[in-house]
Design a protein around this motif. Structure first.
Motif, mmCIF file in Angstrom:
data_model
loop_
_atom_site.group_PDB
_atom_site.id
_atom_site.type_symbol
_atom_site.label_atom_id
_atom_site.label_comp_id
_atom_site.label_asym_id
_atom_site.label_seq_id
_atom_site.Cartn_x
_atom_site.Cartn_y
_atom_site.Cartn_z
ATOM 1 N N GLN A 1 0.799 -1.222 0.000
ATOM 2 C CA GLN A 1 0.000 0.000 0.000
ATOM 3 C C GLN A 1 0.838 1.283 0.000
ATOM 4 O O GLN A 1 0.296 2.372 0.156
ATOM 5 C CB GLN A 1 -0.927 -0.006 1.219
ATOM 6 C CG GLN A 1 -1.886 -1.188 1.252
ATOM 7 C CD GLN A 1 -2.813 -1.150 2.437
ATOM 8 O OE1 GLN A 1 -3.541 -0.165 2.636
ATOM 9 N NE2 GLN A 1 -2.806 -2.206 3.240
ATOM 10 N N LYS B 1 -5.022 -2.658 -1.567
ATOM 11 C CA LYS B 1 -5.773 -2.612 -0.315
ATOM 12 C C LYS B 1 -5.613 -3.921 0.447
ATOM 13 O O LYS B 1 -5.334 -4.975 -0.136
ATOM 14 C CB LYS B 1 -7.269 -2.385 -0.588
ATOM 15 C CG LYS B 1 -7.576 -1.151 -1.431
ATOM 16 C CD LYS B 1 -7.278 0.127 -0.682
ATOM 17 C CE LYS B 1 -7.680 1.343 -1.497
ATOM 18 N NZ LYS B 1 -7.371 2.616 -0.783
ATOM 19 N N ARG C 1 -7.205 -2.501 -6.431
ATOM 20 C CA ARG C 1 -8.367 -1.666 -6.745
ATOM 21 C C ARG C 1 -7.987 -0.770 -7.938
ATOM 22 O O ARG C 1 -7.091 0.058 -7.852
ATOM 23 C CB ARG C 1 -8.744 -0.796 -5.554
ATOM 24 C CG ARG C 1 -9.867 0.202 -5.821
ATOM 25 C CD ARG C 1 -11.227 -0.452 -5.889
ATOM 26 N NE ARG C 1 -11.572 -1.106 -4.656
ATOM 27 C CZ ARG C 1 -12.067 -0.471 -3.584
ATOM 28 N NH1 ARG C 1 -12.238 0.844 -3.600
ATOM 29 N NH2 ARG C 1 -12.373 -1.145 -2.494
#
Length: 350
Positions: free
Chosen positions: A14, A84, A100
């Motif tokens: 991330q 994510k 995503r």
């Protein structure tokens, strides 16, 4: 070098959105609203050349904005996306992250150089399903969905079932290996595919791979159900299917029909092939014996001269008894390899 250009799936985190991967789309499905049936999003499983895969998701507006159509089996470069933590239960692959796609994501189709495998599965052996399903309370959901492989038996074509959600289409069968068999219920869009691709022309035994299944227990038996993310493959051209066939052969797997025929043959041999002496035939023959195939051995002492073309009467004896025995023409052909009349003529020449 290409390895310096593309990131590997196992390295994603991330910390940034500046990721770029080259991956094959091995599976696709839509997330649909249970209220009105509208599409909530598009899902893909991406597999890279290091044999790692990950679940990726896009909302409809993002997906429809891609300039390059994405198809199952294709190889693409995906650039600029977020990563994510994976949440929820029954996750389609065992990864800690999910991709995503965003409005900044670009998708480019590239040539398939064969470096990325066509499929990746995470099988749980059929013998371990009961233990796995019993880990959870009735209202609990497993963390990951389960991929299974086995032979299809007792396939029941598409029918309708009255459920708490109303009438729903369903296809049912059993998935088996040499030691285990479990019930499978196929639901939703996968029903029509299952009903259409299972045919008598398929190589037997028919080996099924079912991805992303939900496994539960009912009355101490395993129940396998499909999910929106499930895929069904029959006799897939994949190493896992080849290995399964070899395993079945080594373990002596028999289909339900083969087991029936083997049992019938064994019963036939045990029940219908019984040896009796002439004395037993004369004194101890019962009604039940008439249902059996009985054989005896004897010596022909004399042949009745009053012979018809279709039968021959002989005087026979063994160590226990002497009696007349009638050989019908068909029996004579089977026993001595000639017709009754020829057997009579040959005997007269002796």
């Amino acid at each position: 070098m290409e390895s310096a250009v593309f990131n590997l799936i196992e390295d994603l985190d991330q910390s940034t959105t500046n990721w770029k991967i080259k991956a094959r789309v091995t599976r696709m499905w839509t997330s649909v609203s249970s209220e009105n049936g509208s599409v909530k999003g598009y899902n893909v499983i991406l597999l890279d050349d290091d044999n790692n895969h990950v679940h990726a998701f896009a909302y409809p507006n993002i997906w429809n904005g891609f300039k390059t159509p994405v198809i199952e089996g294709g190889v693409y470069v995906f650039d600029q996306f977020s990563v994510k933590d994976v949440v929820g239960n029954l996750k389609p692959v065992q990864a800690d992250i999910r991709i995503r796609f965003s409005q900044y994501t670009t998708v480019t189709a590239v040539e398939d150089d064969g470096m990325i495998p066509a499929y990746k599965f995470e099988f749980l052996d059929l013998g371990d399903l009961f233990t796995e399903a019993n880990k959870y309370q009735p209202q609990q959901q497993p963390e990951f969905a389960i991929d299974v492989i086995g032979v299809i038996e007792d396939f029941e074509p598409l029918t309708k079932l009255d459920t708490k959600f109303g009438m729903r289409d369903i296809v049912k069968f059993r998935i088996c290996d040499s030691s285990n068999q479990h019930k499978v219920s196929v639901w939703r869009d996968l029903v029509v595919l299952a009903n259409n691709i299972y045919t008598k022309e398929l190589q037997s035994p028919v080996i099924a791979i079912i991805t992303s299944t939900k496994v539960t227990t009912f009355m101490n038996t395993v129940q396998i159900g499909t999910l929106p993310s499930s895929k069904l493959y029959l006799n897939l051209d994949d190493e896992s299917v080849t290995d399964m066939r070899m395993r079945l052969k080594e373990e002596g797997y028999l289909s339900k029909r083969e087991k029936y025929l083997k049992a019938a043959k064994s019963e036939f041999v045990q029940t219908f092939m019984e040896r009796m002496t002439l004395k037993d035939l004369n004194e101890k023959l019962t009604y039940d014996d008439l249902k059996k195939r009985i054989y005896t051995t004897f010596s022909v002492v004399k042949v009745d001269e009053d012979v018809a073309w279709f039968r021959i009467m002989v005087f026979a004896e063994d160590d226990t008894f002497s009696c007349n025995v009638m050989l019908m023409d068909r029996a004579a052909r089977r026993i001595v390899g000639t017709s009754a009349i020829k057997a009579y003529n040959d005997f007269e020449k002796v």
